[in-house]
Design a protein around this motif. Structure first.
Motif, PDB file in Angstrom:
ATOM      1  N   ILE A 146      16.986 -15.062   8.341  1.00 46.96           N
ATOM      2  CA  ILE A 146      17.786 -16.122   8.960  1.00 46.96           C
ATOM      3  C   ILE A 146      18.342 -16.962   7.821  1.00 46.96           C
ATOM      4  O   ILE A 146      17.601 -17.662   7.127  1.00 46.96           O
ATOM      5  CB  ILE A 146      16.942 -16.978   9.913  1.00 46.96           C
ATOM      6  N   LEU A 147      19.648 -16.866   7.605  1.00 45.09           N
ATOM      7  CA  LEU A 147      20.279 -17.534   6.463  1.00 45.09           C
ATOM      8  C   LEU A 147      20.777 -18.913   6.875  1.00 45.09           C
ATOM      9  O   LEU A 147      21.907 -19.093   7.332  1.00 45.09           O
ATOM     10  CB  LEU A 147      21.423 -16.680   5.912  1.00 45.09           C
ATOM     11  N   ALA A 148      19.893 -19.904   6.720  1.00 47.30           N
ATOM     12  CA  ALA A 148      20.208 -21.287   7.055  1.00 47.30           C
ATOM     13  C   ALA A 148      20.387 -22.150   5.818  1.00 47.30           C
ATOM     14  O   ALA A 148      20.625 -23.356   5.936  1.00 47.30           O
ATOM     15  CB  ALA A 148      19.105 -21.879   7.939  1.00 47.30           C
ATOM     16  N   ALA A 149      20.275 -21.557   4.648  1.00 44.80           N
ATOM     17  CA  ALA A 149      20.423 -22.315   3.397  1.00 44.80           C
ATOM     18  C   ALA A 149      21.896 -22.543   3.103  1.00 44.80           C
ATOM     19  O   ALA A 149      22.714 -21.634   3.218  1.00 44.80           O
ATOM     20  CB  ALA A 149      19.777 -21.553   2.246  1.00 44.80           C
ATOM     21  N   ALA A 150      22.237 -23.768   2.720  1.00 40.37           N
ATOM     22  CA  ALA A 150      23.621 -24.108   2.383  1.00 40.37           C
ATOM     23  C   ALA A 150      23.647 -25.481   1.737  1.00 40.37           C
ATOM     24  O   ALA A 150      22.729 -26.286   1.921  1.00 40.37           O
ATOM     25  CB  ALA A 150      24.502 -24.107   3.623  1.00 40.37           C
ATOM     26  N   ARG A 151      24.699 -25.735   0.976  1.00 40.65           N
ATOM     27  CA  ARG A 151      24.976 -27.103   0.558  1.00 40.65           C
ATOM     28  C   ARG A 151      25.818 -27.736   1.648  1.00 40.65           C
ATOM     29  O   ARG A 151      26.910 -27.250   1.974  1.00 40.65           O
ATOM     30  CB  ARG A 151      25.726 -27.152  -0.774  1.00 40.65           C
ATOM     31  N   TYR A 165      12.149 -13.885   6.760  1.00 35.19           N
ATOM     32  CA  TYR A 165      12.526 -14.856   5.729  1.00 35.19           C
ATOM     33  C   TYR A 165      13.479 -15.878   6.304  1.00 35.19           C
ATOM     34  O   TYR A 165      14.548 -15.526   6.809  1.00 35.19           O
ATOM     35  CB  TYR A 165      13.173 -14.129   4.544  1.00 35.19           C
ATOM     36  N   VAL A 166      13.094 -17.152   6.234  1.00 30.86           N
ATOM     37  CA  VAL A 166      13.958 -18.250   6.658  1.00 30.86           C
ATOM     38  C   VAL A 166      14.497 -18.910   5.394  1.00 30.86           C
ATOM     39  O   VAL A 166      13.795 -19.685   4.730  1.00 30.86           O
ATOM     40  CB  VAL A 166      13.197 -19.275   7.526  1.00 30.86           C
ATOM     41  N   ALA A 167      15.732 -18.609   5.039  1.00 26.81           N
ATOM     42  CA  ALA A 167      16.347 -19.196   3.856  1.00 26.81           C
ATOM     43  C   ALA A 167      16.780 -20.620   4.174  1.00 26.81           C
ATOM     44  O   ALA A 167      17.533 -20.854   5.119  1.00 26.81           O
ATOM     45  CB  ALA A 167      17.556 -18.372   3.423  1.00 26.81           C
ATOM     46  N   GLY A 168      16.274 -21.575   3.406  1.00 31.82           N
ATOM     47  CA  GLY A 168      16.555 -22.977   3.694  1.00 31.82           C
ATOM     48  C   GLY A 168      15.554 -23.562   4.669  1.00 31.82           C
ATOM     49  O   GLY A 168      15.906 -24.430   5.477  1.00 31.82           O
ATOM     50  N   HIS A 169      14.292 -23.162   4.589  1.00 30.77           N
ATOM     51  CA  HIS A 169      13.302 -23.537   5.607  1.00 30.77           C
ATOM     52  C   HIS A 169      12.885 -25.001   5.539  1.00 30.77           C
ATOM     53  O   HIS A 169      12.177 -25.466   6.426  1.00 30.77           O
ATOM     54  CB  HIS A 169      12.070 -22.644   5.487  1.00 30.77           C
ATOM     55  N   ARG A 170      13.308 -25.723   4.517  1.00 32.76           N
ATOM     56  CA  ARG A 170      12.982 -27.149   4.439  1.00 32.76           C
ATOM     57  C   ARG A 170      14.131 -28.047   4.903  1.00 32.76           C
ATOM     58  O   ARG A 170      13.983 -29.264   4.952  1.00 32.76           O
ATOM     59  CB  ARG A 170      12.594 -27.519   3.006  1.00 32.76           C
ATOM     60  N   GLY A 171      15.276 -27.461   5.209  1.00 35.79           N
ATOM     61  CA  GLY A 171      16.429 -28.247   5.651  1.00 35.79           C
ATOM     62  C   GLY A 171      16.376 -28.552   7.138  1.00 35.79           C
ATOM     63  O   GLY A 171      15.413 -28.204   7.837  1.00 35.79           O
ATOM     64  N   LEU A 172      17.404 -29.191   7.619  1.00 34.84           N
ATOM     65  CA  LEU A 172      17.474 -29.574   9.030  1.00 34.84           C
ATOM     66  C   LEU A 172      17.313 -28.361   9.935  1.00 34.84           C
ATOM     67  O   LEU A 172      16.446 -28.324  10.813  1.00 34.84           O
ATOM     68  CB  LEU A 172      18.809 -30.276   9.303  1.00 34.84           C
ATOM     69  N   ASN A 184      28.140 -22.588  -1.981  1.00 37.46           N
ATOM     70  CA  ASN A 184      27.884 -21.868  -0.736  1.00 37.46           C
ATOM     71  C   ASN A 184      28.261 -20.392  -0.840  1.00 37.46           C
ATOM     72  O   ASN A 184      27.564 -19.524  -0.302  1.00 37.46           O
ATOM     73  CB  ASN A 184      28.596 -22.552   0.431  1.00 37.46           C
ATOM     74  N   LEU A 185      29.358 -20.089  -1.531  1.00 36.38           N
ATOM     75  CA  LEU A 185      29.710 -18.685  -1.732  1.00 36.38           C
ATOM     76  C   LEU A 185      28.620 -17.954  -2.505  1.00 36.38           C
ATOM     77  O   LEU A 185      28.247 -16.819  -2.155  1.00 36.38           O
ATOM     78  CB  LEU A 185      31.042 -18.581  -2.478  1.00 36.38           C
ATOM     79  N   ARG A 186      28.102 -18.583  -3.547  1.00 34.12           N
ATOM     80  CA  ARG A 186      27.082 -17.923  -4.357  1.00 34.12           C
ATOM     81  C   ARG A 186      25.771 -17.744  -3.594  1.00 34.12           C
ATOM     82  O   ARG A 186      25.144 -16.683  -3.655  1.00 34.12           O
ATOM     83  CB  ARG A 186      26.853 -18.706  -5.655  1.00 34.12           C
ATOM     84  N   ASP A 212      37.851 -28.116   4.260  1.00 33.29           N
ATOM     85  CA  ASP A 212      38.350 -26.745   4.220  1.00 33.29           C
ATOM     86  C   ASP A 212      37.597 -25.871   3.220  1.00 33.29           C
ATOM     87  O   ASP A 212      37.406 -24.670   3.453  1.00 33.29           O
ATOM     88  CB  ASP A 212      39.858 -26.721   3.947  1.00 33.29           C
ATOM     89  N   ALA A 213      37.131 -26.442   2.104  1.00 32.02           N
ATOM     90  CA  ALA A 213      36.414 -25.636   1.112  1.00 32.02           C
ATOM     91  C   ALA A 213      35.100 -25.115   1.688  1.00 32.02           C
ATOM     92  O   ALA A 213      34.761 -23.930   1.534  1.00 32.02           O
ATOM     93  CB  ALA A 213      36.156 -26.467  -0.140  1.00 32.02           C
ATOM     94  N   TYR A 214      34.362 -25.984   2.349  1.00 27.60           N
ATOM     95  CA  TYR A 214      33.112 -25.567   2.993  1.00 27.60           C
ATOM     96  C   TYR A 214      33.399 -24.533   4.079  1.00 27.60           C
ATOM     97  O   TYR A 214      32.681 -23.535   4.204  1.00 27.60           O
ATOM     98  CB  TYR A 214      32.417 -26.790   3.586  1.00 27.60           C
ATOM     99  N   ALA A 215      34.460 -24.759   4.850  1.00 26.49           N
ATOM    100  CA  ALA A 215      34.811 -23.836   5.928  1.00 26.49           C
ATOM    101  C   ALA A 215      35.157 -22.448   5.386  1.00 26.49           C
ATOM    102  O   ALA A 215      34.752 -21.427   5.963  1.00 26.49           O
ATOM    103  CB  ALA A 215      35.982 -24.397   6.737  1.00 26.49           C
ATOM    104  N   ILE A 216      35.909 -22.407   4.290  1.00 26.35           N
ATOM    105  CA  ILE A 216      36.281 -21.120   3.701  1.00 26.35           C
ATOM    106  C   ILE A 216      35.027 -20.342   3.269  1.00 26.35           C
ATOM    107  O   ILE A 216      34.940 -19.118   3.449  1.00 26.35           O
ATOM    108  CB  ILE A 216      37.226 -21.322   2.509  1.00 26.35           C
TER     109      ILE A 216
END
Length: 325
Positions: free
Chosen positions: A73-78, A20-27, A96-98, A147-151
């Motif tokens: 492979i967890l590549a999904a993110a905002r 499973y490639v999570a976020g398979h349509r992103g960069l 991103n946390l959710r 910092d929010a994204y980094a956390i």
């Protein structure tokens, strides 16, 4: 259970196993998908956000129960650039946390034996010694503009490590440097620096503008990795890396933003003046990863920055009507 599972970890991946490639349509996800396809993986699983909302916990758990992946492979993110991160920190943190908790918890419930979590080089302190070693994580203050994204990403790293300790699953985390390439986000207000520069200079060329003004001073130094190189590195790590500590993925070389702007201008054929707005934030003064650990395992990138930018400009022009702008 911990020792048994991790000691018996296999080096190679079965080309027929469900991945499973999570976020398979992103960069990143689309590059991973291309690379796995090129390496003869025949059972890839992907769902767009219109098919599976990763913010919907029940839907994610139902998806794992139905598809039963053995590798994730967890590549999904905002994701977004400095402007988007500065304007919407609560959204970047919460979403991103959710996403991470839903996917990681579902994978844990189904005892997925192999998982790779994609972090980011922004997890390291703003003034970390350069080049940045993996051990510098949590050793200082973060860059305030993201910092929010980094956390959120740091939380994902720690969750992977916690699952390893508690359940013995052979999960790993990779920290990529700044990425670019086909499938990138070229939107005016929430793209990263390199695609933003490509869009800006190409539009200035088309409009015959005498000058282009970029954010900041142009002096910060950044490292850039082509996303197809990253995809190769991630497959390499899935087959060769089994440690709890996150591992950096990059080139180990950096350039100034001013140098990148010059390179992009040449690639698009723009001959006007390049100016800088120093009232806008620069972000972290320098960020280059120490990739010694990855290099010692036997992997290094193949695509030069010059070649990568030229090919990305070509891709942008060929896909301008169908990409995120």
């Amino acid at each position: 259970m911990t020792a048994t599972r991790q000691e018996n970890a296999s080096s190679g991946l079965d080309r027929s196993e469900p991945i499973y490639v999570a976020g398979h349509r992103g960069l990143v996800g689309s590059a991973v998908w291309r690379n796995l396809t090129n390496h003869s993986f025949i059972n890839l699983i992907g769902r767009g956000s219109d098919e599976l909302d990763l913010l919907d916990r029940n839907a994610v758990f139902e998806f794992f129960a139905a598809t039963k992946p053995t590798t994730v492979i967890l590549a999904a993110a905002r994701v977004g650039g400095i402007l988007a991160n500065s304007r919407f920190p609560a959204d970047f943190l919460s979403e991103n946390l959710r996403i991470q908790c839903n996917v990681l918890d579902a994978a844990r419930q189904h005892e997925v034996p192999r998982l790779l979590f994609l972090g980011s080089s922004c997890v390291y302190p703003k003034f970390a010694p350069q080049p940045i070693k993996e051990e510098y994580l949590l050793s200082g203050h973060l860059e305030p503009t993201n910092d929010a994204y980094a956390i959120a990403k740091i939380s994902g790293i720690l969750q992977v490590q916690a699952v390893r300790r508690q359940d013995g699953l052979d999960w790993i985390s990779a920290m990529p440097t700044n990425l670019y390439g086909p499938g990138d986000n070229f939107a005016e207000n929430n793209s990263h620096v390199l695609p933003a520069l490509i869009r800006r200079f190409e539009q200035a060329r088309l409009d015959g503008e005498p000058s282009v003004t970029n954010w900041g001073t142009g002096t910060p130094r950044r490292e850039f990795l082509h996303v197809d190189d990253l995809a190769e590195a991630l497959l390499f790590l899935l087959e060769h890396y089994h440690e709890a500590e996150p591992i950096n993925v990059g080139t180990g070389a950096d350039v100034t933003i001013s140098n990148v702007a010059d390179l992009v201008a040449r690639a698009v054929g723009y001959g006007g003046r390049i100016e800088w707005d120093s009232t806008k934030p620069d972000g972290t003064p320098r960020k280059v990863l120490d990739v010694t650990k990855l290099t010692n395992l036997g992997w290094s990138p193949r695509i030069s920055l010059d070649d990568g930018v030229r090919s990305t400009v070509e891709w942008f022009r060929n896909n301008v009507g169908n990409i995120r702008q």
